[in-house]
Design an enzyme around this catalytic site. Sequence first.
Site, mmCIF file in Angstrom:
data_model
loop_
_atom_site.group_PDB
_atom_site.id
_atom_site.type_symbol
_atom_site.label_atom_id
_atom_site.label_comp_id
_atom_site.label_asym_id
_atom_site.label_seq_id
_atom_site.Cartn_x
_atom_site.Cartn_y
_atom_site.Cartn_z
ATOM 1 N N TRP A 27 0.831 -1.211 0.000
ATOM 2 C CA TRP A 27 0.000 0.000 0.000
ATOM 3 C C TRP A 27 0.860 1.253 0.000
ATOM 4 O O TRP A 27 0.572 2.226 -0.708
ATOM 5 C CB TRP A 27 -0.995 -0.008 1.160
ATOM 6 C CG TRP A 27 -2.049 -1.050 0.947
ATOM 7 C CD1 TRP A 27 -2.211 -2.205 1.662
ATOM 8 C CD2 TRP A 27 -3.025 -1.089 -0.101
ATOM 9 N NE1 TRP A 27 -3.243 -2.948 1.138
ATOM 10 C CE2 TRP A 27 -3.767 -2.284 0.062
ATOM 11 C CE3 TRP A 27 -3.354 -0.240 -1.148
ATOM 12 C CZ2 TRP A 27 -4.811 -2.639 -0.789
ATOM 13 C CZ3 TRP A 27 -4.404 -0.593 -1.998
ATOM 14 C CH2 TRP A 27 -5.113 -1.779 -1.812
ATOM 15 N N ASP A 52 -1.220 6.645 6.169
ATOM 16 C CA ASP A 52 -2.363 5.847 5.746
ATOM 17 C C ASP A 52 -2.654 4.890 6.899
ATOM 18 O O ASP A 52 -1.862 3.993 7.182
ATOM 19 C CB ASP A 52 -1.984 5.081 4.469
ATOM 20 C CG ASP A 52 -3.072 4.107 4.021
ATOM 21 O OD1 ASP A 52 -4.117 4.021 4.689
ATOM 22 O OD2 ASP A 52 -2.849 3.444 2.989
ATOM 23 N N LYS A 99 -12.493 -1.282 7.145
ATOM 24 C CA LYS A 99 -11.821 -2.323 7.918
ATOM 25 C C LYS A 99 -12.270 -2.286 9.384
ATOM 26 O O LYS A 99 -12.748 -3.256 9.913
ATOM 27 C CB LYS A 99 -10.296 -2.168 7.824
ATOM 28 C CG LYS A 99 -9.757 -2.618 6.469
ATOM 29 C CD LYS A 99 -8.981 -1.556 5.824
ATOM 30 C CE LYS A 99 -8.640 -1.734 4.376
ATOM 31 N NZ LYS A 99 -8.662 -3.003 3.742
HETATM 32 C C1 LIG Z 1 -3.497 0.147 4.108
HETATM 33 C C2 LIG Z 1 -4.408 0.340 2.944
HETATM 34 N N1 LIG Z 1 -4.313 1.463 2.226
HETATM 35 C C3 LIG Z 1 -5.113 1.698 1.177
HETATM 36 C C4 LIG Z 1 -6.058 0.770 0.784
HETATM 37 C C5 LIG Z 1 -6.938 1.079 -0.386
HETATM 38 O O1 LIG Z 1 -8.168 1.391 0.116
HETATM 39 P P1 LIG Z 1 -9.448 1.662 -0.803
HETATM 40 O O2 LIG Z 1 -9.823 0.346 -1.387
HETATM 41 O O3 LIG Z 1 -10.421 2.205 0.168
HETATM 42 O O4 LIG Z 1 -9.043 2.647 -1.850
HETATM 43 C C6 LIG Z 1 -6.200 -0.403 1.504
HETATM 44 C C7 LIG Z 1 -7.232 -1.382 1.101
HETATM 45 O O5 LIG Z 1 -7.277 -2.502 1.482
HETATM 46 C C8 LIG Z 1 -5.344 -0.626 2.601
HETATM 47 O O6 LIG Z 1 -5.444 -1.754 3.306
#
Ligand SMILES: Cc1ncc(COP(=O)(O)O)c(C=O)c1O
Length: 466
Positions: free
Chosen positions: A205, A277, A301
């Site tokens: 991520w 994040d 989550k």
């Molecule tokens: C740590 C993290 N960042 C970003 C995301 C991306 O999130 P979204 O699907 O809400 O764009 C996720 C999705 O699982 C994630 O676990």
Amino acid sequence: MLAFSPAHLLTHLSPLPTPAPIKLATTTTTTSAAAMAAAASPNALLLKTPSATAAAAASPRTAFPVTTRLPAAALKPISIKCAAATTHVQDPRAPPPPPPAAAQERVFNFAAGPAVLPEKVLLRAQSELYVWRESGMSVMEMSHRGKDFTSIIQKAEADLRTLLEIPPEYAVLFLQGGATTQFAAIPLNLCQPDDAVDFIVTGSWGDKAFKEAQKYSKAKVVWSGKAEKYTKIPSFDDVEQNPDAKFLHICANETIHGVEFKNYPVPKNKGGILVADMSSNFCSKPVDVSKFGVIYAGAQKNVGPSGVTIVIIRKDLIGNAQGITPVMLDYKIQAENASLYNTPPCYGIYMCGLVFEDLLEQGGLKEVEKKNIKKAELLYRTIDESKGFYRCPVEASVRSLMNVPFTLEKSELEAEFIKEAAKEKMVQLKGHRSVGGMRASIYNAMPLAGVEKLVAFMRDFQARHA
Ligand SMILES: Cc1ncc(COP(=O)(O)O)c(C=O)c1O
């Protein structure tokens, strides 16, 4: 204001099929999803450990009065007029209604997101779905500018501020587009195209955020765990930060790799701007918000359904967006309009509000963290005591409280493990497609009973296959 009874619930949910009788071995007055699942399981003996049963009974999430089967007459629909006029006004402080008989069909959901939500919250939402309080309509039907929704979003923000002790110099935004959209919004708002920004990349991520930021800034990876398959967090002294960077970005918990920052690097940039994040560990433990310039998280989550993205931003960082920034991504426009520049994800925000209320009722994030530590310790201990049958590749000191990846020494058994677990009503244990193996996501709403059932299953599986 009328009390909520099982009969009340069922009369308003007339499409529910006739509930199956609940098979219970005892005559106690409470039961739980875990106890019911255990009674039906081939591993019942192993799973019926005293601690599991006691914990399940004590768990506020899973202990409910037994729902008795009602005569068919009680399931007859009532007229809309009668229902709307007299019986749908809910006292927000009233205990949640008992679960419908369908609770027996609920599984332990170890998905990484969208993920398990607190049963109490789902039942509250169910009881308020048709008519919210005295509004005469569902939250889904309300104007986002009316007084009812205004009270919902304001309460959600106030409760989140209490939970995270968010200082007044921070704005809270409820946005859309997922955390992925923030990968672009962050550089678009915090820097100009020629500005340097630093990324510590501890998993997929963080890497995605970096790649998106490259489009809008001179982004640079100042540390990457890729060579070690994202199993570590660096010692902060080893990270050479650029003092001219506009911000330092981290992913506080890498959902796929199960790597979590236990403390945070001090940014060396001017203004000390750390951006995190926190999608997969948001509200899982207390956080000192004042250490961050921006915290962002997709809700799906720990705090709600997908469709809501929460941004907590220091107010002095708002108002410098690049000229090309789409209006929806401009924090200034969103802040000035209290997240209501356009139609927000109203129902999702309402659900987040219910989750925040539930977390406060549990005693706040310190208490929530204690529960999360207990669950994670149990699972990691089971892995570590398996003599290599199960392995978690992540360095012990930075293992995630939320996402626990593990592999089987005999990898050919992994598909069987996942299949058998699913038969036992434990689902979504497959690891992310990029890393394989297994992953148990044990977010706030996963009860201890779910983890106890999983570790009992793991021990049983090992005994049969070692
Ligand atoms: C740590 C993290 N960042 C970003 C995301 C991306 O999130 P979204 O699907 O809400 O764009 C996720 C999705 O699982 C994630 O676990």
